[in-house]
Design a protein around this motif. Structure first.
Motif, PDB file in Angstrom:
ATOM      1  N   TYR A  24      16.108  -3.377   1.540  1.00 41.42           N
ATOM      2  CA  TYR A  24      15.446  -4.620   1.923  1.00 41.42           C
ATOM      3  C   TYR A  24      16.289  -5.823   1.527  1.00 41.42           C
ATOM      4  CZ  TYR A  24      12.626  -8.756   1.289  1.00 41.42           C
ATOM      5  OH  TYR A  24      12.187 -10.042   1.307  1.00 41.42           O
ATOM      6  N   GLN A  25      16.792  -5.835   0.309  1.00 43.55           N
ATOM      7  CA  GLN A  25      17.590  -6.967  -0.171  1.00 43.55           C
ATOM      8  C   GLN A  25      18.831  -7.173   0.689  1.00 43.55           C
ATOM      9  OE1 GLN A  25      18.162  -5.824  -4.265  1.00 43.55           O
ATOM     10  NE2 GLN A  25      16.341  -6.958  -4.964  1.00 43.55           N
TER      11      GLN A  25
ATOM     12  N   GLU B 192      11.916   3.125  -5.180  1.00 41.96           N
ATOM     13  CA  GLU B 192      12.582   1.848  -5.446  1.00 41.96           C
ATOM     14  C   GLU B 192      14.038   1.890  -4.992  1.00 41.96           C
ATOM     15  OE1 GLU B 192      13.537  -1.186  -9.190  1.00 41.96           O
ATOM     16  OE2 GLU B 192      12.796   0.853  -9.553  1.00 41.96           O
TER      17      GLU B 192
ATOM     18  N   VAL C  61      14.110  -0.996  -2.113  1.00 37.99           N
ATOM     19  CA  VAL C  61      14.460  -2.338  -2.576  1.00 37.99           C
ATOM     20  C   VAL C  61      15.881  -2.751  -2.197  1.00 37.99           C
ATOM     21  CG1 VAL C  61      14.679  -3.841  -4.587  1.00 37.99           C
ATOM     22  CG2 VAL C  61      12.742  -2.244  -4.417  1.00 37.99           C
TER      23      VAL C  61
ATOM     24  N   VAL D 221       8.410  -2.435   0.682  1.00 35.27           N
ATOM     25  CA  VAL D 221       8.584  -2.893  -0.700  1.00 35.27           C
ATOM     26  C   VAL D 221       7.248  -3.357  -1.273  1.00 35.27           C
ATOM     27  CG1 VAL D 221       9.655  -4.654  -2.154  1.00 35.27           C
ATOM     28  CG2 VAL D 221      11.012  -3.494  -0.403  1.00 35.27           C
ATOM     29  N   ARG D 222       6.465  -4.071  -0.477  1.00 39.20           N
ATOM     30  CA  ARG D 222       5.175  -4.540  -0.953  1.00 39.20           C
ATOM     31  C   ARG D 222       4.244  -3.354  -1.264  1.00 39.20           C
ATOM     32  NH1 ARG D 222       7.522  -8.389  -2.044  1.00 39.20           N
ATOM     33  NH2 ARG D 222       7.421 -10.459  -1.108  1.00 39.20           N
TER      34      ARG D 222
ATOM     35  N   ARG E 219      10.867  -3.574   6.354  1.00 41.09           N
ATOM     36  CA  ARG E 219      11.350  -3.141   5.038  1.00 41.09           C
ATOM     37  C   ARG E 219      10.568  -3.834   3.921  1.00 41.09           C
ATOM     38  NH1 ARG E 219      16.211  -0.369   5.221  1.00 41.09           N
ATOM     39  NH2 ARG E 219      17.285  -0.409   7.238  1.00 41.09           N
ATOM     40  N   LEU E 220      10.247  -5.107   4.135  1.00 37.07           N
ATOM     41  CA  LEU E 220       9.487  -5.843   3.127  1.00 37.07           C
ATOM     42  C   LEU E 220       8.097  -5.234   2.948  1.00 37.07           C
ATOM     43  CD1 LEU E 220       9.122  -8.217   1.195  1.00 37.07           C
ATOM     44  CD2 LEU E 220       8.444  -9.617   3.176  1.00 37.07           C
TER      45      LEU E 220
ATOM     46  N   TRP F 211       5.262  -0.410  -2.183  1.00 34.07           N
ATOM     47  CA  TRP F 211       5.794   0.168  -3.426  1.00 34.07           C
ATOM     48  C   TRP F 211       5.364  -0.671  -4.629  1.00 34.07           C
ATOM     49  CZ3 TRP F 211       9.342  -2.349  -6.661  1.00 34.07           C
ATOM     50  CH2 TRP F 211       9.818  -1.584  -7.724  1.00 34.07           C
ATOM     51  N   GLU F 212       5.390  -1.990  -4.482  1.00 35.72           N
ATOM     52  CA  GLU F 212       4.955  -2.858  -5.583  1.00 35.72           C
ATOM     53  C   GLU F 212       3.480  -2.612  -5.932  1.00 35.72           C
ATOM     54  OE1 GLU F 212       7.898  -6.726  -4.872  1.00 35.72           O
ATOM     55  OE2 GLU F 212       5.866  -6.705  -4.033  1.00 35.72           O
TER      56      GLU F 212
END
Length: 236
Positions: A173-174, A166, A170, A109-110, A105-106, A112-113
């Motif tokens: 993941y959180q 997002e 996000v 997110v990375r 999941r991270l 997406w960032e």
């Protein structure tokens, strides 16, 4: 022929006294023999060392009971500790799988960032082009305005798509990271507690073995009177 001499009165009395003492010696009652010492706490019939007193025997018997009780207590802990160890190992394997999911999941997110940074750079470039439009000739202004309109629409679509990503990436993941961290912290506490109790059990086992070796040296093969054992068991 010789005529035997007659005993004098004194000599006759002495012989009678000797005869009487011999008769008494022959008929005097004998003392009962002490029961043979043929017992030891180890079960061997031939003991070694000095005969134990009753108090020494009582102490050695008490020490033997204490050793047996401590051995049972230590043995009863082992299955519990082993079961907990296996459970902790299993929970660790589950956490490894959960961590892999968190990392997956991270990675999303990375990614997406990275898209967000690229989108930000495109917005900055768009704003710079838009800010300089008034400095161009009218014809170029009209052409640039058309280009900026197309770019604005594209950037808006990108912003909306990134917003959807997002919302999908996000929070998930959180939440997974939070759950993983809580479980990892809880498991670490259990592992720390288990290590402490296991170390204490191992120390107790070593101490019990040392105490037993000392008992074997001081008590096991020393002889004692069976009557003393009987008396101790009777509470005397």
């Amino acid at each position: 022929m010789k005529i035997p001499h007659l005993l004098t009165h004194g000599a006759a009395c002495s012989l009678l006294a000797m005869a009487a003492s011999l008769a008494l010696a022959q008929t005097a009652p004998t003392k009962p023999a002490i029961k043979a010492v043929n017992k030891t706490l180890s079960g061997k019939t031939a003991g070694a060392g000095k005969l134990m007193t009753r108090d020494e025997l009582r102490t050695c018997m008490r020490r033997s009971d204490d050793l047996n009780a401590s051995a049972k207590a230590i043995e009863s802990q082992r299955p519990v500790l082993d079961g907990e160890r296996d459970a902790l190992k299993q929970s660790g394997e589950i956490l490894v799988a959960e961590r892999a999911e968190v990392d997956r999941r991270l990675a999303g997110v990375r990614e997406w960032e990275g898209k967000m940074r690229l989108h930000g750079a495109e917005i900055e470039a768009f704003n710079k082009r838009s800010a300089g439009i008034n400095e161009l000739p009218r014809k170029q202004q009209e052409q640039l305005a058309e280009e900026l309109k197309v770019d604005r629409e594209r950037l808006e679509k990108t912003r909306l798509a990134l917003g959807v990503e997002e919302a999908q990436l996000v929070p998930a993941y959180q939440a997974s990271a939070k759950t993983y961290n809580e479980r990892a912290v809880a498991r670490d506490a259990k592992v720390t507690a288990w290590n402490a109790r296991n170390a204490a059990a191992l120390d107790a086992s070593v101490k019990q073995q040392e105490d037993r070796a000392l008992w074997l040296n001081e008590c096991a093969n020393r002889p004692y009177l069976e009557d003393d054992e009987t008396a101790i068991k009777a509470g005397k």
